[in-house]
Design a protein around this motif. Structure first.
Motif, PDB file in Angstrom:
ATOM      1  N   PHE A 158       1.153   4.129  -0.204  1.00 18.40           N
ATOM      2  CA  PHE A 158       1.063   2.747   0.843  1.00 18.40           C
ATOM      3  C   PHE A 158       0.573   1.713  -0.364  1.00 18.40           C
ATOM      4  N   SER A 159      -0.474   2.082  -1.223  1.00 20.10           N
ATOM      5  CA  SER A 159      -0.941   1.120  -2.220  1.00 20.10           C
ATOM      6  C   SER A 159      -0.033   0.563  -3.256  1.00 20.10           C
ATOM      7  N   VAL A 160       0.941   1.668  -3.585  1.00 23.11           N
ATOM      8  CA  VAL A 160       1.821   1.166  -4.490  1.00 23.11           C
ATOM      9  C   VAL A 160       2.840   0.213  -3.905  1.00 23.11           C
ATOM     10  N   TYR A 161       3.046   0.664  -2.674  1.00 20.55           N
ATOM     11  CA  TYR A 161       4.107  -0.193  -1.767  1.00 20.55           C
ATOM     12  C   TYR A 161       3.453  -1.817  -1.582  1.00 20.55           C
ATOM     13  N   LEU A 162       2.147  -2.153  -1.242  1.00 13.54           N
ATOM     14  CA  LEU A 162       1.677  -3.128  -1.172  1.00 13.54           C
ATOM     15  C   LEU A 162       1.714  -4.031  -2.331  1.00 13.54           C
ATOM     16  N   PHE A 163       1.094  -3.377  -3.473  1.00 11.15           N
ATOM     17  CA  PHE A 163       1.179  -4.032  -4.713  1.00 11.15           C
ATOM     18  C   PHE A 163       2.320  -4.318  -5.361  1.00 11.15           C
ATOM     19  N   LEU A 164       3.364  -3.454  -5.144  1.00 10.33           N
ATOM     20  CA  LEU A 164       4.855  -3.735  -5.625  1.00 10.33           C
ATOM     21  C   LEU A 164       5.327  -4.988  -5.707  1.00 10.33           C
ATOM     22  N   TYR A 165       4.785  -5.738  -4.479  1.00  6.34           N
ATOM     23  CA  TYR A 165       5.662  -7.030  -4.168  1.00  6.34           C
ATOM     24  C   TYR A 165       4.807  -8.155  -4.927  1.00  6.34           C
TER      25      TYR A 165
END
Length: 391
Positions: free
Chosen positions: A220-227
């Motif tokens: 979830f952290s990667v998903y949030l920061f990916l953007y």
């Protein structure tokens, strides 16, 4: 803030010093509500960091009330820090100060979105907080009240917080931000280190369960920061709402998937083949050392109802065992009404995503570009730096 039909404030010395917050307010002009909300929504300030910050601290503490208080205390400290001649925790100059609507609206909204998402995540993955109050002088890493666990919380919380401060979107939307790749890799690696450090500290959970919830946290952290690496929206707020809604929808239906136990998914996630024994209490053998508060409450009910003067230890142990063997409603297959509610929540989230994708309010006039107060200029120059040079 002036009307769009009035004379536009320019970068003169007297004007800049009258407005350090980035709003370019001219008190003699008419207040423009549309323009105000456009500035609230626009820009790529420290928005994503506020979302992930409260998300991570909820995973560590599991305490919503504490985080809500911390959010407002943090904003108060940032403003009070101006009395030192600087602004923010990184001692930025006063001309880099956030606008009032940044602090009171954008930051708090982003923080609450992070808390909301973390609460859904915690419910689905049944995470356990690393600490519980009050702290005791014990040194048992399996006891959430112990000094050892509180020291872990301090180290892990500060480490994640400092990594989050690497966030930088100075280049604005539709631009590649290489620093955020480092942020993403460092953050994900730190969560895996924390997982290795914590994996044996939760006696009421299997090792698989602890590993899975840390892996979920990392994903979830990667998903949030990916953007944030190459933002595709002109506004971070709209992008955050889209990311939060999509993540929430995924959690809604993954929870349904778990509760139906499709292909034995519960055993894969929690390391237990019996979905009816995922309880919130302690195991029966743990009662030899700690008696859950719920047992005391039940014991008081028995005393009140039966007139007995005391309840034996054996009776309390039996109560603890009964509590442990009582099915958790969130572990049972969803009812038709629950499925309908999930579908309605999904539709609402999709509507919000549609509105945010249209980005109805956007400000393309001069505002600051620094990552603390955001609002990169569409016309390609940094308002803060430009006016600072003129001074």
């Amino acid at each position: 803030m002036h009307s769009t039909t009035s004379q536009i404030a320019t970068g003169e010395k007297d004007i800049f010093y009258y407005d350090l917050g980035g709003t370019f307010c001219m008190c003699e002009w008419k207040w423009d509500v549309y323009e105000y909300w456009s500035k609230v929504i626009s820009g790529f300030a420290f928005n994503f960091a506020h979302v992930i910050g409260t998300f991570e601290f909820y995973v560590l503490t599991g305490n919503t009330k504490l985080l809500i208080i911390a959010v407002f205390v943090n904003e108060m400290i940032e403003e009070l820090w101006l009395t030192s001649g600087y602004w923010g925790f990184t001692l930025d100059p006063p001309m880099d100060m956030e606008a009032r609507y940044d602090s009171l609206i954008r930051d708090t909204v982003c923080c609450f979105l992070g808390i909301s998402l973390a609460r859904k995540f915690g419910k689905v993955f049944k995470i356990r907080p690393i600490i519980k109050a009050p702290m005791t002088l014990a040194w048992d890493p399996k006891n959430p009240h112990s000094v050892a666990r509180w020291l872990k919380f301090v180290v892990q919380g500060i480490s994640l917080w400092q990594i989050t401060l690497v966030y930088n979107a100075d280049l604005g939307p539709h631009n590649f931000n290489p620093g955020n790749i480092l942020l993403l890799l460092a953050y994900a690696s730190t969560i895996m280190i924390i997982c290795y450090w914590n994996v044996n500290d939760f006696p009421d959970c299997t090792r698989r369960h602890v590993i899975v919830w840390h892996l979920g946290w990392m994903v979830f952290s990667v998903y949030l920061f990916l953007y944030t690496i190459n933002p595709s929206f002109d506004s971070a707020m709209y992008l955050i709402f889209v990311v939060e809604c999509s993540a929430s929808i995924a959690l809604y239906w993954f929870d349904i998937y778990l509760r139906w136990n499709v292909n034995g998914i519960r055993q894969i996630v929690f390391g237990s083949s019996n979905p009816g024994k995922d309880s919130v209490g302690l195991l029966e053998e743990d009662v030899k050392h700690v008696i859950p508060l719920s047992c005391y409450r039940k014991a008081l009910d028995i005393v009140d109802n039966s007139g007995e003067e005391k309840v034996s230890v054996d009776a309390l142990k039996k109560l603890a065992a009964d509590l442990h063997n009582t099915p958790d409603p969130s572990s049972l297959p969803p009812s038709p009404s629950e499925l309908l509610l999930t579908a309605i929540k999904t539709i609402i989230r999709l509507i919000i995503m549609g509105v945010c994708c249209s980005q109805p309010f956007l400000w393309d006039g001069p505002q600051y570009k620094r990552h603390w107060c955001g609002n990169p200029l569409v016309k390609g120059f940094n308002g803060c730096a430009k006016y600072h040079d003129e001074l």
